[in-house]
Every structure is written in C-alpha cells, then in structure tokens.
Scaffold this motif. Structure first.
Motif, PDB file in Angstrom:
ATOM      1  N   GLY A 139       0.646  -1.209  -0.066  1.00  0.00           N
ATOM      2  CA  GLY A 139      -0.014   0.088   0.094  1.00  0.00           C
ATOM      3  C   GLY A 139       0.933   1.246   0.042  1.00  0.00           C
ATOM      4  N   GLN A 140       1.970   1.152   0.363  1.00  0.00           N
ATOM      5  CA  GLN A 140       3.044   2.348   0.376  1.00  0.00           C
ATOM      6  C   GLN A 140       3.606   2.703  -0.833  1.00  0.00           C
ATOM      7  N   THR A 141       3.346   1.928  -1.958  1.00  0.00           N
ATOM      8  CA  THR A 141       4.097   2.011  -3.038  1.00  0.00           C
ATOM      9  C   THR A 141       3.495   3.004  -4.271  1.00  0.00           C
ATOM     10  N   GLY A 142       2.157   2.750  -4.216  1.00  0.00           N
ATOM     11  CA  GLY A 142       1.324   3.451  -5.265  1.00  0.00           C
ATOM     12  C   GLY A 142       1.252   5.053  -5.288  1.00  0.00           C
ATOM     13  N   VAL A 143       0.884   5.669  -6.513  1.00  0.00           N
ATOM     14  CA  VAL A 143       0.880   7.259  -6.299  1.00  0.00           C
ATOM     15  C   VAL A 143      -0.368   7.471  -6.610  1.00  0.00           C
ATOM     16  N   GLU A 144      -1.537   6.733  -6.310  1.00  0.00           N
ATOM     17  CA  GLU A 144      -2.951   6.959  -7.004  1.00  0.00           C
ATOM     18  C   GLU A 144      -3.593   7.748  -6.065  1.00  0.00           C
ATOM     19  N   GLU A 145      -2.911   8.278  -5.036  1.00  0.00           N
ATOM     20  CA  GLU A 145      -3.566   8.956  -3.892  1.00  0.00           C
ATOM     21  C   GLU A 145      -2.536   9.582  -2.965  1.00  0.00           C
ATOM     22  N   VAL A 146      -2.733  10.679  -2.168  1.00  0.00           N
ATOM     23  CA  VAL A 146      -1.911  11.230  -1.243  1.00  0.00           C
ATOM     24  C   VAL A 146      -2.122  10.461  -0.049  1.00  0.00           C
TER      25      VAL A 146
END
Length: 199
Positions: A148-155
């Motif tokens: 969960g810490q790797t995505g950039v889809e949300e702040v």
C-alpha cells in the motif's frame, strides 16, 4: 504470550487513531497489545485554547513499565521535522532503564503524522531510531511487503521507516484506509518479530 506496548502522543487524535490500528494488527498475530500514552506537557488551559483532543481514554504510561514488554511501538506527530516534545520528554526519563540494560534486545518501531505530505515524516522516524539503538533495541519498520505504500494513485503516508498519516494543514484530514492498514500491518509485523525473538 508476546507483549507489545503501543506508546503514543496525539494532540489532535490522528496518532491516537493510528495507535489503536497498530494495536489491532499486533493482536491479530496472537500478541497481547496495550495502548498507552505519554503525559501531556502543555497546560490544560493552553491545550483547550489550541483545541487539543483531551478525551483520550488510554492510560498514561510510566518509563519504568517499558521493561515489561517485548516490543515498544512509538507514535507521535512531527514537530519541525522531529518527534513531538512530549514523546521526547518521556524518553529522556528512561536513563535508569538504559543503565540497567532493561530494553536490550526488545523490538523498537515508530509511526508518525504531519500536517503536509512532505512535512518531515521520514526525518521524524529516522530521528527516533538512535533512541532505540542507544537502548540496545532491535529496530523494525514497515517493509515493502506492505504494498500500500508504493502507489501514487492518492496522497498517503507510509515509508519503509514506519506507518504515517497526513493530517492536513488544518488537521481536518483523518487517517485514510491505506494509512490505517499500514498501521495494522506494522503492528502485526513487529509482534511477529518479537515472538520470534522470544523463541
């Protein structure tokens, strides 16, 4: 049974929410998880004037009791790129534990919050690691197995150094689903490691 202490300081409730999520994660591994907070150093009048969240049911911890746990997971907000002074003050009273080596070999881990996305979360977590190491503790973070810490889809908060949340400049943003899940993951991860060290 492995005993985990989630020790937090929360002025506005964000870290409090994360602390209970960390404890939930630790309990999911079969550990006993206790949530306690450090003493407030701000006067009640000043705390009320600044809208601190004063209705926190967690009991206040004492430095001496840290020795009773196999792991200590510390949570406190970021203040100018370092941990809130209330948490720092608490650990400055652990000299007796240090002299007696009471925390040597225990797991130490940390989580935090900040008002903005780049408000010093990583420096706060990294800055607390020396405290654990001076006590001879084994440091654990939030591994990338929590995807969960790797995505950039949300702040969102979160780094390999520990779970975190972003409160917003006015404190109105609450911990997101992924941030709460990061806290749970970290709690479970630390509890599992502590159980392995207990043998």
């Amino acid at each position: 049974m492995t005993k985990v202490l989630v020790l937090y300081y929360s002025a506005y409730g964000h870290i409090e929410t994360m602390a209970y999520a960390v404890a939930e994660g630790a309990k999911s591994s079969g550990a006993e998880a206790v949530v306690k907070r450090v003493p407030e150093t701000v006067s009640e009048d000043r705390a009320k004037a600044h809208h601190f969240k004063l209705d926190q049911p967690a009991p206040v911890a004492t430095p001496e009791e840290l020795a009773e746990y196999d792991a200590i997971i510390v949570g406190a907000g970021t203040r100018f790129g370092t941990v809130a002074s209330q948490m720092r003050s608490f650990w400055e009273h652990t000299g007796g534990l240090w002299m007696a080596g009471k925390l040597v070999g225990k797991i130490g881990s940390a989580f935090t919050s900040s008002g903005t996305q780049h408000g010093g979360q990583e420096s706060t977590l990294l800055g607390f690691i020396p405290t654990f190491l001076h006590h001879g503790m084994v440091v654990a973070g939030l591994p990338y197995s929590f995807s969960g810490q790797t995505g950039v889809e949300e702040v969102k908060g979160g780094s390999p150094y520990g779970a975190s949340t972003i409160a917003g400049g006015d404190g109105s943003r609450k911990p997101s689903v992924v941030e709460v899940e990061a806290a749970k993951f970290q709690g479970r991860h630390v509890a599992v490691l502590a159980a392995k060290l207990r043998g």
